[in-house]
Design an enzyme around this catalytic site. Structure first.
Site, PDB file in Angstrom:
ATOM      1  N   ARG A 233      43.052-107.256 -49.609  1.00  0.00           N
ATOM      2  CA  ARG A 233      43.064-106.587 -48.311  1.00  0.00           C
ATOM      3  C   ARG A 233      43.305-105.096 -48.496  1.00  0.00           C
ATOM      4  O   ARG A 233      44.129-104.685 -49.341  1.00  0.00           O
ATOM      5  CB  ARG A 233      44.187-107.145 -47.421  1.00  0.00           C
ATOM      6  CG  ARG A 233      43.871-108.465 -46.759  1.00  0.00           C
ATOM      7  CD  ARG A 233      42.737-108.350 -45.731  1.00  0.00           C
ATOM      8  NE  ARG A 233      42.417-109.620 -45.092  1.00  0.00           N
ATOM      9  CZ  ARG A 233      41.524-110.492 -45.549  1.00  0.00           C
ATOM     10  NH1 ARG A 233      40.834-110.231 -46.652  1.00  0.00           N
ATOM     11  NH2 ARG A 233      41.291-111.612 -44.892  1.00  0.00           N
ATOM     12  N   GLU A 262      37.710-101.208 -41.522  1.00  0.00           N
ATOM     13  CA  GLU A 262      36.396-101.768 -41.850  1.00  0.00           C
ATOM     14  C   GLU A 262      35.600-101.988 -40.582  1.00  0.00           C
ATOM     15  O   GLU A 262      36.192-102.424 -39.590  1.00  0.00           O
ATOM     16  CB  GLU A 262      36.570-103.096 -42.597  1.00  0.00           C
ATOM     17  CG  GLU A 262      37.260-102.935 -43.934  1.00  0.00           C
ATOM     18  CD  GLU A 262      37.507-104.266 -44.647  1.00  0.00           C
ATOM     19  OE1 GLU A 262      37.080-105.318 -44.137  1.00  0.00           O
ATOM     20  OE2 GLU A 262      38.138-104.254 -45.700  1.00  0.00           O
ATOM     21  N   HIS A 281      33.388-105.659 -48.178  1.00  0.00           N
ATOM     22  CA  HIS A 281      34.173-106.875 -47.901  1.00  0.00           C
ATOM     23  C   HIS A 281      33.296-108.128 -48.029  1.00  0.00           C
ATOM     24  O   HIS A 281      33.061-108.860 -47.061  1.00  0.00           O
ATOM     25  CB  HIS A 281      34.805-106.815 -46.505  1.00  0.00           C
ATOM     26  CG  HIS A 281      35.903-107.826 -46.334  1.00  0.00           C
ATOM     27  ND1 HIS A 281      36.994-107.613 -45.546  1.00  0.00           N
ATOM     28  CD2 HIS A 281      36.084-109.059 -46.876  1.00  0.00           C
ATOM     29  CE1 HIS A 281      37.788-108.670 -45.584  1.00  0.00           C
ATOM     30  NE2 HIS A 281      37.248-109.575 -46.397  1.00  0.00           N
TER      31      HIS A 281
HETATM   32  N1  LIG Z   1      37.424-109.790 -50.046  1.00  0.00           N
HETATM   33  C1  LIG Z   1      37.165-111.012 -49.653  1.00  0.00           C
HETATM   34  O1  LIG Z   1      36.023-111.341 -49.340  1.00  0.00           O
HETATM   35  C2  LIG Z   1      38.258-112.029 -49.613  1.00  0.00           C
HETATM   36  C3  LIG Z   1      39.571-111.647 -49.549  1.00  0.00           C
HETATM   37  N2  LIG Z   1      40.565-112.595 -49.543  1.00  0.00           N
HETATM   38  C4  LIG Z   1      41.966-112.150 -49.560  1.00  0.00           C
HETATM   39  O2  LIG Z   1      42.555-112.630 -50.752  1.00  0.00           O
HETATM   40  C5  LIG Z   1      43.831-113.176 -50.471  1.00  0.00           C
HETATM   41  C6  LIG Z   1      44.122-114.287 -51.446  1.00  0.00           C
HETATM   42  O3  LIG Z   1      43.251-115.385 -51.205  1.00  0.00           O
HETATM   43  P1  LIG Z   1      43.602-116.846 -51.778  1.00  0.00           P
HETATM   44  O4  LIG Z   1      44.020-116.739 -53.190  1.00  0.00           O
HETATM   45  O5  LIG Z   1      42.476-117.736 -51.447  1.00  0.00           O
HETATM   46  O6  LIG Z   1      44.832-117.198 -50.849  1.00  0.00           O
HETATM   47  P2  LIG Z   1      46.052-118.157 -51.129  1.00  0.00           P
HETATM   48  O7  LIG Z   1      46.620-118.489 -49.807  1.00  0.00           O
HETATM   49  O8  LIG Z   1      45.649-119.254 -52.056  1.00  0.00           O
HETATM   50  O9  LIG Z   1      47.079-117.215 -51.918  1.00  0.00           O
HETATM   51  C7  LIG Z   1      47.822-116.185 -51.289  1.00  0.00           C
HETATM   52  C8  LIG Z   1      48.650-115.484 -52.321  1.00  0.00           C
HETATM   53  O10 LIG Z   1      49.408-114.480 -51.639  1.00  0.00           O
HETATM   54  C9  LIG Z   1      50.750-114.563 -52.084  1.00  0.00           C
HETATM   55  N3  LIG Z   1      51.673-114.042 -51.044  1.00  0.00           N
HETATM   56  C10 LIG Z   1      51.701-114.361 -49.751  1.00  0.00           C
HETATM   57  N4  LIG Z   1      52.702-113.689 -49.145  1.00  0.00           N
HETATM   58  C11 LIG Z   1      53.280-112.947 -50.093  1.00  0.00           C
HETATM   59  C12 LIG Z   1      54.371-112.048 -50.104  1.00  0.00           C
HETATM   60  N5  LIG Z   1      55.067-111.793 -48.994  1.00  0.00           N
HETATM   61  N6  LIG Z   1      54.711-111.445 -51.280  1.00  0.00           N
HETATM   62  C13 LIG Z   1      54.026-111.721 -52.399  1.00  0.00           C
HETATM   63  N7  LIG Z   1      52.993-112.571 -52.446  1.00  0.00           N
HETATM   64  C14 LIG Z   1      52.630-113.170 -51.318  1.00  0.00           C
HETATM   65  C15 LIG Z   1      50.976-116.035 -52.332  1.00  0.00           C
HETATM   66  O11 LIG Z   1      52.090-116.254 -53.190  1.00  0.00           O
HETATM   67  C16 LIG Z   1      49.665-116.385 -53.019  1.00  0.00           C
HETATM   68  O12 LIG Z   1      49.707-116.024 -54.365  1.00  0.00           O
HETATM   69  C17 LIG Z   1      43.745-113.643 -49.011  1.00  0.00           C
HETATM   70  O13 LIG Z   1      45.020-113.593 -48.389  1.00  0.00           O
HETATM   71  C18 LIG Z   1      42.786-112.673 -48.395  1.00  0.00           C
HETATM   72  O14 LIG Z   1      43.511-111.614 -47.822  1.00  0.00           O
HETATM   73  C19 LIG Z   1      40.268-113.909 -49.581  1.00  0.00           C
HETATM   74  C20 LIG Z   1      38.964-114.333 -49.622  1.00  0.00           C
HETATM   75  C21 LIG Z   1      37.866-113.428 -49.643  1.00  0.00           C
HETATM   76  O1  LIG Z   2      38.582-115.215 -46.612  1.00  0.00           O
HETATM   77  C1  LIG Z   2      39.001-114.071 -46.372  1.00  0.00           C
HETATM   78  O2  LIG Z   2      40.189-113.820 -46.159  1.00  0.00           O
HETATM   79  C2  LIG Z   2      38.073-112.976 -46.354  1.00  0.00           C
HETATM   80  O3  LIG Z   2      38.462-111.849 -46.433  1.00  0.00           O
HETATM   81  C3  LIG Z   2      36.651-113.234 -46.195  1.00  0.00           C
HETATM   82  O4  LIG Z   2      36.369-113.044 -44.853  1.00  0.00           O
END
Ligand SMILES: NC(=O)C1=CN([C@@H]2O[C@H](COP(=O)(O)OP(=O)(O)OC[C@H]3O[C@@H](n4cnc5c(N)ncnc54)[C@H](O)[C@@H]3O)[C@@H](O)[C@H]2O)C=CC1
Ligand SMILES: O=C(O)C(=O)CO
Length: 325
Positions: A233, A262, A281
């Site tokens: 993010r 964005e 993104h």
């Molecule tokens: N650019 C893109 O297209 C995408 C971006 N994302 C972003 O990537 C992030 C991670 O995705 P996933 O691994 O699938 O999610 P997930 O839910 O499996 O993992 C989230 C991670 O964030 C950590 N976390 C949450 N709150 C925290 C805090 N207060 N302090 C430290 N760590 C904390 C958790 O420990 C975990 O490691 C999402 O939250 C999303 O913002 C996700 C998918 C696509």
């Molecule tokens: O899955 C997410 O959080 C993304 O950023 C993709 O939209």
């Protein structure tokens, strides 16, 4: 007949399986009017009038929006739910779902791809060759370098696995000890990520605790020739601090798939820095993940409608025990 609004523009097509999946389960599916700005509370509330569920993107579900809608389910196409005030959704008895497990390989592949692209200066070399230059300056070798992964959720874990397979040393920070640590990955305190990493890759959710975790202080601790990859993010990075540090010679390069605002529009201050690669993104999007995510977003709604409870994908499951459609 139950109703669903699809706000996510990318998914406005009747040709995709998710549309038929919803229709066959008895839903009346609507696409949001593209001329409306759904980040404006009044327009979002208006769009949701008469809608039992929404398949949504990153528009903001603030307490003021959530108080005024009758929608029962917010089904996010994606996993990051920082645009939804989950506490306010819970107070208003609205289930918030996400598509856990459908896009993590895509995002990890994007992060790794950006590391290769930056180490080999792919964009610059391409432009030079087309301009008649033959600059063969080599970049560093990835194998043997240290990758620091911040956040070992699904994407961070997959990125770590891929990096180990590429011969990188992988260190990682997570706020809690993960139940399963990928083979070859060492957990370290956050300060060690900044100090030891040749490449820092951000994969944590954006929360008040993680917001602007990349700032003047943390950048100062990083190696001068480190890479910074952000596919998580935009809010994780203090953008003016990053600009100042890079203008001062810090970092070999950065790859930003996400920005604080964005779409970025024209003239973003970070565009002036040549060794930053941007993407719009799209890290989590590949041809397979968009189908899988939309199917799962539909499935989450149907499960809830039919009385099943996909707890692992309902973000506020533990606080909504008596929820009914
Ligand atoms: N650019 C893109 O297209 C995408 C971006 N994302 C972003 O990537 C992030 C991670 O995705 P996933 O691994 O699938 O999610 P997930 O839910 O499996 O993992 C989230 C991670 O964030 C950590 N976390 C949450 N709150 C925290 C805090 N207060 N302090 C430290 N760590 C904390 C958790 O420990 C975990 O490691 C999402 O939250 C999303 O913002 C996700 C998918 C696509
Ligand atoms: O899955 C997410 O959080 C993304 O950023 C993709 O939209």
């Amino acid at each position: 007949m139950p109703t669903v609004l699809v706000t996510a523009h990318l998914f406005h097509t009747t040709d995709w399986p998710y549309y038929e999946i919803l229709r066959q389960s008895g839903f009346d599916v609507h696409f949001a009017d593209r001329t409306k700005s759904l980040n404006k509370a009044d327009q979002l509330v208006e769009a949701l009038r008469g809608m039992d569920a929404v398949v949504c993107s990153t528009e903001a579900y603030t307490p003021s929006v959530l108080r005024r809608i009758k929608t029962r389910v917010i089904s996010r196409i994606g996993v990051g739910y920082d645009s939804i005030d989950v506490a306010a959704a819970t107070e208003n008895d609205i289930a918030v779902c996400r598509t856990t497990g459908a896009g993590y390989q895509a995002a990890a592949e994007h992060a790794i791809g950006m590391i290769f692209a930056l180490y080999r200066d792919v964009v610059k070399r391409n432009e030079e060759v087309r301009a008649g230059l033959w600059n063969r300056t080599p970049g560093p070798r990835l194998a043997g370098k240290t990758l620091g992964v911040v956040g070992l959720g699904m994407i961070g874990t997959e990125t770590a696995r891929m990096a180990v397979a590429l011969g990188m040393r992988v260190i990682a920070y997570n706020r809690s000890t993960p139940s399963e640590l990928p083979s070859g990955v060492e957990l370290v305190p956050l300060e060690e990520i900044w100090k030891q990493s040749d490449v820092v890759s951000l994969h944590t959710a954006c929360t008040p605790q993680t917001e602007r975790m990349i700032n003047a202080q943390t950048l100062a601790q990083m190696k001068d020739d480190a890479l910074l990859i952000n596919t998580a993010r935009g809010g994780l990075i203090d953008e003016p601090d990053l600009a100042a540090a890079m203008k001062g010679g810090k970092l070999r390069g950065a790859a930003l798939d996400v920005l604080q605002q964005e779409p970025a529009g024209e003239g973003h201050p970070l565009f002036a820095i040549e060794n930053i690669y941007f993407s719009p993104h799209m890290a989590g999007l590949d041809q397979q993940s968009i189908v899988d995510m939309s199917n799962l977003a539909a499935r989450n709604i149907i499960d809830l409608y039919e009385g099943r409870w996909p707890a692992e994908r309902v973000v506020n499951a533990s606080n909504l025990r008596d929820w009914k459609w």
